[in-house]
Design an enzyme around this catalytic site. Structure first.
Site, PDB file in Angstrom:
ATOM      1  CG  PHE A  32     -16.429  15.451 -25.817  1.00  0.00           C
ATOM      2  CD1 PHE A  32     -17.153  15.170 -24.680  1.00  0.00           C
ATOM      3  CD2 PHE A  32     -15.061  15.565 -25.721  1.00  0.00           C
ATOM      4  CE1 PHE A  32     -16.526  14.993 -23.458  1.00  0.00           C
ATOM      5  CE2 PHE A  32     -14.423  15.407 -24.504  1.00  0.00           C
ATOM      6  CZ  PHE A  32     -15.163  15.118 -23.370  1.00  0.00           C
ATOM      7  CB  CYS A  33     -19.059  10.108 -26.800  1.00  0.00           C
ATOM      8  SG  CYS A  33     -17.674   9.351 -25.934  1.00  0.00           S
ATOM      9  CE  LYS A  34     -23.078   9.503 -19.091  1.00  0.00           C
ATOM     10  NZ  LYS A  34     -23.927   8.380 -18.701  1.00  0.00           N
ATOM     11  CB  THR A  40     -14.569  10.744 -28.184  1.00  0.00           C
ATOM     12  OG1 THR A  40     -15.771  11.278 -27.621  1.00  0.00           O
ATOM     13  CG2 THR A  40     -13.651  11.875 -28.594  1.00  0.00           C
TER      14      THR A  40
END
Length: 123
Positions: A32-34, A40
Site C-alpha cells: 500500500f502506498c499513500k 501500489t
C-alpha cells in the site's frame, strides 16, 4: 543475491525477496502506498506477474517476460478502475521526475500515464 546487485536495484530485490519468503511461509502481507493506487498498482501487478509465471528465475527472457505480463495487467487490469475512482480517469498519476526515479519494474506503460498535475486539475 541482493548483495551482488547494483545499489539502485537493491530496494526492489529486497521487496521481491520478502514477498517470496512470506509466500513460502504461507503468510500474508499488504502492499500500500499513500493513496493506494499508483505505486501500489505497480507493485501488485509485478507480483501478479511473478505468481502467474511461478516466480521462477528460469523464465524464458526472464525479466522481460515478467514485465510484459505486468504491463498487460497495468494496461488492461482492474487497477485502472481504482485509479479512475480516485482521479476520475483510468490513468496512473506520475510526473516525469517520478517516472525517472521509478525502478524499471515499477514503470507503467506510457499509454496508462497522466501527469500528476493534470490529474489534480481534472478533479
Amino acid at each position: 543475491a541482493v548483495s551482488k546487485m547494483q545499489s539502485h536495484n537493491k530496494d526492489v530485490d529486497i521487496l521481491i525477496c520478502a514477498a517470496d519468503v512470506v509466500r513460502s511461509l504461507r503468510g500474508s502481507r499488504i502492499t500500500f502506498c499513500k493513496s493506494g493506487k499508483d505505486r501500489t498498482a505497480m507493485s501488485i501487478t509485478l507480483e501478479q506477474s511473478r505468481v502467474l509465471h511461478g516466480a521462477k528465475e528460469d523464465i524464458p527472457n526472464g525479466t522481460d517476460t515478467l514485465l510484459k505480463t505486468a504491463n498487460l495487467f497495468r494496461e488492461y487490469g482492474s487497477r485502472l478502475v481504482i485509479a479512475e475512482k480516485n482521479v476520475g480517469r483510468p490513468l496512473y498519476s506520475f510526473n516525469g521526475i517520478q517516472l525517472q526515479f521509478l525502478p524499471k519494474e515499477y514503470r507503467p506503460p506510457p499509454s496508462t500515464i497522466q501527469d500528476v498535475l493534470l490529474s489534480i486539475k481534472a478533479r
